[in-house]
Scaffold this active site. Sequence first.
Site, PDB file in Angstrom:
ATOM      1  N   GLU A 154       3.280  -1.065   1.537  1.00  0.00           N
ATOM      2  CA  GLU A 154       2.738  -1.787   0.383  1.00  0.00           C
ATOM      3  C   GLU A 154       1.933  -0.786  -0.426  1.00  0.00           C
ATOM      4  O   GLU A 154       1.000  -0.170   0.104  1.00  0.00           O
ATOM      5  CB  GLU A 154       1.874  -2.964   0.841  1.00  0.00           C
ATOM      6  CG  GLU A 154       2.677  -4.065   1.528  1.00  0.00           C
ATOM      7  CD  GLU A 154       3.825  -4.612   0.691  1.00  0.00           C
ATOM      8  OE1 GLU A 154       3.722  -4.595  -0.552  1.00  0.00           O
ATOM      9  OE2 GLU A 154       4.842  -5.036   1.271  1.00  0.00           O
ATOM     10  N   CYS A 183      -5.342  -3.519  -5.113  1.00  0.00           N
ATOM     11  CA  CYS A 183      -3.988  -3.155  -5.557  1.00  0.00           C
ATOM     12  C   CYS A 183      -3.488  -4.160  -6.578  1.00  0.00           C
ATOM     13  O   CYS A 183      -2.640  -3.861  -7.393  1.00  0.00           O
ATOM     14  CB  CYS A 183      -3.059  -3.096  -4.367  1.00  0.00           C
ATOM     15  SG  CYS A 183      -3.235  -4.524  -3.320  1.00  0.00           S
TER      16      CYS A 183
HETATM   17  P1  NAD Z   1      -3.721   6.811   0.128  1.00  0.00           P
HETATM   18  O1  NAD Z   1      -2.246   6.853  -0.029  1.00  0.00           O
HETATM   19  O2  NAD Z   1      -4.510   7.941  -0.399  1.00  0.00           O
HETATM   20  O3  NAD Z   1      -4.112   6.700   1.661  1.00  0.00           O
HETATM   21  C1  NAD Z   1      -3.603   5.681   2.479  1.00  0.00           C
HETATM   22  C2  NAD Z   1      -3.632   6.161   3.911  1.00  0.00           C
HETATM   23  O4  NAD Z   1      -2.662   7.192   4.075  1.00  0.00           O
HETATM   24  C3  NAD Z   1      -4.974   6.762   4.332  1.00  0.00           C
HETATM   25  O5  NAD Z   1      -5.254   6.351   5.648  1.00  0.00           O
HETATM   26  C4  NAD Z   1      -4.692   8.254   4.257  1.00  0.00           C
HETATM   27  O6  NAD Z   1      -5.516   9.030   5.098  1.00  0.00           O
HETATM   28  C5  NAD Z   1      -3.258   8.296   4.734  1.00  0.00           C
HETATM   29  N1  NAD Z   1      -2.504   9.506   4.402  1.00  0.00           N
HETATM   30  C6  NAD Z   1      -2.686  10.365   3.378  1.00  0.00           C
HETATM   31  N2  NAD Z   1      -1.754  11.343   3.420  1.00  0.00           N
HETATM   32  C7  NAD Z   1      -0.966  11.082   4.489  1.00  0.00           C
HETATM   33  C8  NAD Z   1       0.179  11.691   5.062  1.00  0.00           C
HETATM   34  N3  NAD Z   1       0.715  12.799   4.537  1.00  0.00           N
HETATM   35  N4  NAD Z   1       0.729  11.135   6.149  1.00  0.00           N
HETATM   36  C9  NAD Z   1       0.214  10.007   6.699  1.00  0.00           C
HETATM   37  N5  NAD Z   1      -0.864   9.379   6.199  1.00  0.00           N
HETATM   38  C10 NAD Z   1      -1.439   9.901   5.110  1.00  0.00           C
HETATM   39  O7  NAD Z   1      -4.222   5.400  -0.490  1.00  0.00           O
HETATM   40  P2  NAD Z   1      -5.720   4.843  -0.599  1.00  0.00           P
HETATM   41  O8  NAD Z   1      -6.411   5.592  -1.694  1.00  0.00           O
HETATM   42  O9  NAD Z   1      -6.374   4.733   0.715  1.00  0.00           O
HETATM   43  O10 NAD Z   1      -5.430   3.352  -1.085  1.00  0.00           O
HETATM   44  C11 NAD Z   1      -5.270   3.032  -2.412  1.00  0.00           C
HETATM   45  C12 NAD Z   1      -3.821   2.736  -2.693  1.00  0.00           C
HETATM   46  O11 NAD Z   1      -3.375   1.705  -1.844  1.00  0.00           O
HETATM   47  C13 NAD Z   1      -3.624   2.228  -4.112  1.00  0.00           C
HETATM   48  O12 NAD Z   1      -2.472   2.801  -4.663  1.00  0.00           O
HETATM   49  C14 NAD Z   1      -3.445   0.728  -3.898  1.00  0.00           C
HETATM   50  O13 NAD Z   1      -2.727   0.086  -4.919  1.00  0.00           O
HETATM   51  C15 NAD Z   1      -2.732   0.698  -2.588  1.00  0.00           C
HETATM   52  N6  NAD Z   1      -2.868  -0.594  -1.911  1.00  0.00           N
HETATM   53  C16 NAD Z   1      -1.800  -1.434  -1.896  1.00  0.00           C
HETATM   54  C17 NAD Z   1      -1.893  -2.679  -1.301  1.00  0.00           C
HETATM   55  C18 NAD Z   1      -0.729  -3.627  -1.280  1.00  0.00           C
HETATM   56  O14 NAD Z   1      -0.750  -4.576  -0.517  1.00  0.00           O
HETATM   57  N7  NAD Z   1       0.290  -3.399  -2.090  1.00  0.00           N
HETATM   58  C19 NAD Z   1      -3.097  -3.045  -0.703  1.00  0.00           C
HETATM   59  C20 NAD Z   1      -4.166  -2.161  -0.717  1.00  0.00           C
HETATM   60  C21 NAD Z   1      -4.035  -0.927  -1.322  1.00  0.00           C
END
Ligand code: NAD
Length: 558
Positions: free
Chosen positions: A309, A343
């Site tokens: 998501e 989000c």
């Molecule tokens: P992010 O992608 O920066 O991080 C998400 C997670 O991924 C973190 O735990 C991070 O440490 C990890 N991560 C980063 N690089 C990685 C890699 N190479 N391999 C594995 N894991 C890795 O996102 P964020 O800033 O934490 O969250 C914000 C984003 O999430 C926004 O784009 C928002 O829209 C989205 N979001 C979507 C929903 C939904 O239900 N659609 C809900 C909440 C947030």
Amino acid sequence: MFTVTLRILRRAPRLKFHIQAMATQSIQNEPLFDYTKDSPERVKLEEALKNLDGQCEEIPVVIGGEKIFTGNFRYQVLPYDHQTKIAKYHLADKDLLNKAIENALSVREAWDNRPLEEKAQIFLKAANLLSTKYRPQIVAATMKGQAKNVWQAEIDAAAELIDFYRFNAKFALEVVNYKPIDTQESINTMVYRGLEGFVAAVSPFNFTAIGGNLAGAPAMMGNVVLWKPSDTAMLAGWTVFKVLQEAGVPDGVIQFVPADGPVFGDTITASPDLAAINFTGSVKTFQHLWKQVGNNIQNYNTFPRLVGECGGKNYHLVHPSADIESVVNGTIRSAFEYSGQKCSAASRMYVPDTMWPQVKERLLEEHKKIKMGPADDFTVFMSAVIDDKSFGRIKAYLEHAKSSPNLNVVAGGNCDDSKGYFVDPTVIETTNPDDKIMQEEIFGPVLAVYAYPEKDSKDIIQLVNKTSPFALTGAVFAQDQTFIEEASKALRQSAGNFYINDKCTGSVVGQQPFGGARLSGTNDKAGGPHYCLKWASPVAIKDTKVPLTQWKYPHMKE
Ligand code: NAD
């Protein structure tokens, strides 16, 4: 499984009672506390907040129940006061992550073989603990660590997480209830196994509930999980993990593994035992993980399921027949609550040019009343954004707005990171509906508005549909039923969660299962009945009671 279940039920009449009650009883959404001054819940929460003052909790990696302080650590700070540390968390490296995989696999079979009803009971207990004993702690950790005001923390860390655990249990027991058809010769059953391997749960910063659900839902369905919490939601994640342990999730079923994102991603995608990734976060990270899985596809024991998501560029589309107060109040909430870091937050709005002066005036009037400050001040509406990276990204969009001839900042537009990462709630008018401010996810308190020619109110629907690559949430405000029907049809692919005369945020478990398509994700709808099936690998069993006496068919007779 039926016979196993029945045996267990005979042994445990109380469990049987609970399960029957769960199947027949309609589970309700968790009631919300409003935390008015001097209310008992406010007093308890204030005490929990005070207990966090001056504390910097040391958080280990937990593998098979063993706490490991690796010595390689980072700090989580208060977003609204970045010199104050709230948690010191230790990171797992590649070797430790591989150890976590190995340990998880060693308990997988025993956990998977336990009846679903027993596993569901554990998560129901966790929901009850969160609803009572740990509610003040989890709300306080979310307020401080992720800079949510009290209401935002309550609807997330308490209500939504409790609802996820309760409704997952109810939905899982309902969906596995399907009984295949028997014939005179055979008895048919379906058995729901966990996936063969481990599930990697990767959670975002912005919802405590999402972290708990990304790890919890697969575990409840019989899987073993490596949960990598977000760096900036660590304290809340740790609190949830401890509640799950107390509720009875056995050691090793959920491994709590804070880690550097890329180290985690590289390690799990290199393991032949990867059975699934349950991800919520940005498109970029999910695409990267998907590519890594693709590159390793020949190495896996099973095709990994990828559930993701991601982001949104969510819209409010206003028709000339709309109720202005609903538009204004709904937009203030959905664009600026939690500093636009949902989000689902509204970040582009389309208003008829004839109506915009009036909507703008009311928006600016309300905008003046928004109070911003430390998240643990009960009178604030919004606080700081999560970290320096986020602050920098949003600031770049504000600078773009100030320097672009197409854009005009009509409210806010400033930011200040001297103490915390504060960004003003900002409203920007654009004369170009294709400006990047209307297309890209900003993930901050920035609302872009395009005042469209009223005569084009039909064409505008296609513009809304095509402007951004995302399709998470969207809302149409109109009293004209014909327009509502046309827009609903034409915008069918533009949002996974679509609202009519309501803001585009605020989905509730069991009421509006959540998720989007296009670049917003795989739309597996957490909070809905089908989500749990994503975490099961069913076996259909045919048990034939009549011997097969020949191999020839009647039509073969000469
Ligand atoms: P992010 O992608 O920066 O991080 C998400 C997670 O991924 C973190 O735990 C991070 O440490 C990890 N991560 C980063 N690089 C990685 C890699 N190479 N391999 C594995 N894991 C890795 O996102 P964020 O800033 O934490 O969250 C914000 C984003 O999430 C926004 O784009 C928002 O829209 C989205 N979001 C979507 C929903 C939904 O239900 N659609 C809900 C909440 C947030």
